[in-house]
Enzyme design. Structure first.
Site, PDB file in Angstrom:
ATOM      1  N   GLY A  55      41.734  37.786  56.827  1.00 43.17           N
ATOM      2  CA  GLY A  55      40.532  38.305  57.495  1.00 43.17           C
ATOM      3  C   GLY A  55      40.703  39.693  58.425  1.00 43.17           C
ATOM      4  N   GLY A 100      41.096  34.890  52.352  1.00 44.22           N
ATOM      5  CA  GLY A 100      41.068  33.506  52.094  1.00 44.22           C
ATOM      6  C   GLY A 100      42.339  32.794  51.615  1.00 44.22           C
ATOM      7  CE  LYS A 154      33.717  28.973  66.272  1.00 40.85           C
ATOM      8  NZ  LYS A 154      32.484  28.880  65.298  1.00 40.85           N
ATOM      9  NE  ARG A 172      40.858  42.408  48.466  1.00 38.99           N
ATOM     10  CZ  ARG A 172      39.875  41.326  48.672  1.00 38.99           C
ATOM     11  NH1 ARG A 172      39.043  41.052  47.889  1.00 38.99           N
ATOM     12  NH2 ARG A 172      40.381  40.171  49.469  1.00 38.99           N
TER      13      ARG A 172
HETATM   14  C1  3PG Z   1      37.939  37.693  48.684  1.00 38.94           C
HETATM   15  O1  3PG Z   1      37.492  38.732  48.889  1.00 38.94           O
HETATM   16  O2  3PG Z   1      38.144  36.897  49.510  1.00 38.94           O
HETATM   17  C2  3PG Z   1      38.037  37.562  47.116  1.00 38.94           C
HETATM   18  O3  3PG Z   1      37.923  38.514  46.592  1.00 38.94           O
HETATM   19  C3  3PG Z   1      37.445  36.169  46.882  1.00 38.94           C
HETATM   20  O4  3PG Z   1      36.029  36.170  46.867  1.00 38.94           O
HETATM   21  P1  3PG Z   1      35.188  35.036  47.266  1.00 38.94           P
HETATM   22  O5  3PG Z   1      35.539  34.625  48.598  1.00 38.94           O
HETATM   23  O6  3PG Z   1      33.767  35.386  47.267  1.00 38.94           O
HETATM   24  O7  3PG Z   1      35.516  33.900  46.262  1.00 38.94           O
HETATM   25 MG    MG Z   2      36.691  35.180  50.671  1.00 43.21          MG
END
Ligand code: 3PG
Ligand code: MG
Length: 407
Positions: free
Chosen positions: A352, A375, A195, A35
């Site tokens: 993920g 996410g 899942k 990142r």
């Molecule tokens: C992540 O790694 O999914 C993002 O940086 C957001 O972080 P968070 O899920 O803690 O909001």
């Molecule tokens: Mg996250």
């Protein structure tokens, strides 16, 4: 529609860049700089154009100020990524931030301490956003992977200053638009993972967007079970069977073809090199568990993908983290990479475990685009509006979209 850095005149300006430098770390050292490296393009371009580049980011999920979530550990990999020293401030607002910014020369880069040390950040607090806005002249959001959070530094701030998408944000949005916004058809999606329950919205959205929905991983077991197959000791959410059948019906109505394994690799336990065999999906022994799609399934999937122009990938096809149950993921990923190299397939992956699975298959750099987002990528596949992206939208009615009457 969103503005990019091209539209900005940044020379001599204080540019607040919201990056997502939330990287994995162990014992105070960054373990994966992806990142940081992918954020460097925006940072170096702005600095080269004479901006004072002020980086806002979060790291982890601190509850108030917690030393273990200090962002100081990012300085070294960040300096390496941008090719020059990066200054530091102990707080993202207040005297520490103000003094560090006042000391900057054009072209300098500064990292501020964790925005989540202030609880107002996650509350999208207007007063906190205003304080942040006071530190800069322009806002650039380069944090697609945090765009699913409506936080002060990702949402409210964009509405207070002239704002634009950074290069990484731009690349993510362009890749995603090509993959599902207006894709070349036919489109296939590979959705794996453990899942069904965590990916309901995603599956529900994808069936109306893609021609082939290829289901792998543990969630395929739930679909097989819902179709009356016996899945032995496999991971399976039996209570989700009705939901799985509803998704199958919705897919039929939308002319989306759901592709499930026809053969599977079964083992006696979830362990590396556990004794295993390939069986038809109609012959899973009661005392064994499915850990991967079988070779006939992989071949059928590769065939399907062979007829497609676009592929979206989220989640592994099997228990890729333990060998040899990574075989289907590897075979399908490598075939997709090959067609990408031949210019026949656009491949976009994210979310993920996906990047780890593709890296293990040796194709991480061979897909058309691999997202830095977890996410946020999932929420985008679910068809949701990401607040951080929405805040950058330029209204068709004109104006720059900053909403703050600055321009
Ligand atoms: C992540 O790694 O999914 C993002 O940086 C957001 O972080 P968070 O899920 O803690 O909001
Ligand atoms: Mg996250």
């Amino acid at each position: 529609m969103f503005r990019t850095i091209d539209a900005l005149d940044v020379k001599g300006k204080r540019v607040l860049v919201r990056a997502d430098l939330n990287v994995p770390a162990k014992d105070g050292k960054v373990t994966d700089t992806t990142r940081i490296d992918r954020s460097a393009a925006t940072l170096t371009e702005l600095a080269a154009k004479g901006a004072k580049v002020i980086i806002l980011t979060h790291f982890g999920r601190p509850k108030g100020v917690e030393a273990k979530y200090s962002q100081k550990l990012l300085l070294e990999p960040l300096a390496k990524a941008v090719g020059k020293p990066v200054a530091w401030a102990d707080d993202c607002i207040g005297p520490a931030a103000e003094a560090a910014i006042a000391a900057m020369k054009d072209g300098d880069t500064l990292l501020l301490e964790n925005v989540r040390f202030h609880p107002e950040e996650e509350k999208n607090d207007p007063a906190f956003a205003k304080t942040l806005a006071g530190l800069g002249d322009i806002y650039v959001n380069d944090a697609f992977s945090t765009a699913h959070r409506a936080h002060a530094s990702t949402e409210a701030l964009a509405r207070l200053l002239p704002s634009a998408a950074g290069r990484l944000m731009q690349a993510e949005l362009e890749a995603l638009a090509k993959a599902l916004g207006s894709p070349e058809k036919p489109v296939a999606a590979v959705v794996g993972g453990a899942k069904v329950s965590t990916k309901l919205d995603l599956l529900g959205n994808l069936v109306s967007r893609v021609d082939y929905l290829i289901i792998g991983g543990g969630m395929a077991n739930t679909f097989l079970f819902a179709q009356g197959k016996s899945v032995g000791k496999s991971l399976c959410e039996k209570e989700m069977a009705d939901t799985a059948r509803e998704i199958i019906e919705k897919a039929k109505a939308a002319h989306c073809h759901i592709v499930l394994p026809v053969d599977v690799v079964v083992a006696t336990e979830f362990a590396e090199n556990a004794p295993n065999k390939v069986v038809s999906i109609n012959a899973v022994p009661d005392d064994m568990m499915i850990l991967d799609a079988g070779p006939a399934s992989a071949e059928a999937i590769i065939d399907r993908i062979g007829g497609c122009k676009t592929l979206v990938w989220n989640g592994p096809m099997g228990a890729f983290e333990i060998k040899p149950f990574d075989a289907a993921t590897n075979a399908v990923a490598q075939a997709a990479a090959q067609r990408t190299a031949q210019g026949k397939l656009l491949t976009v992956a994210g979310g993920g475990d996906t990047v780890a699975a593709l890296a293990a298959a040796g194709v991480e750099d061979k897909f058309s685009y691999v997202s830095t987002a977890g996410g946020a990528f999932l929420e985008w596949l679910e068809g949701k509006t990401l607040p951080g992206v929405a805040a950058l939208e330029i209204k068709a009615s004109g104006g720059c979209g900053c909403g703050g009457g600055h321009c």
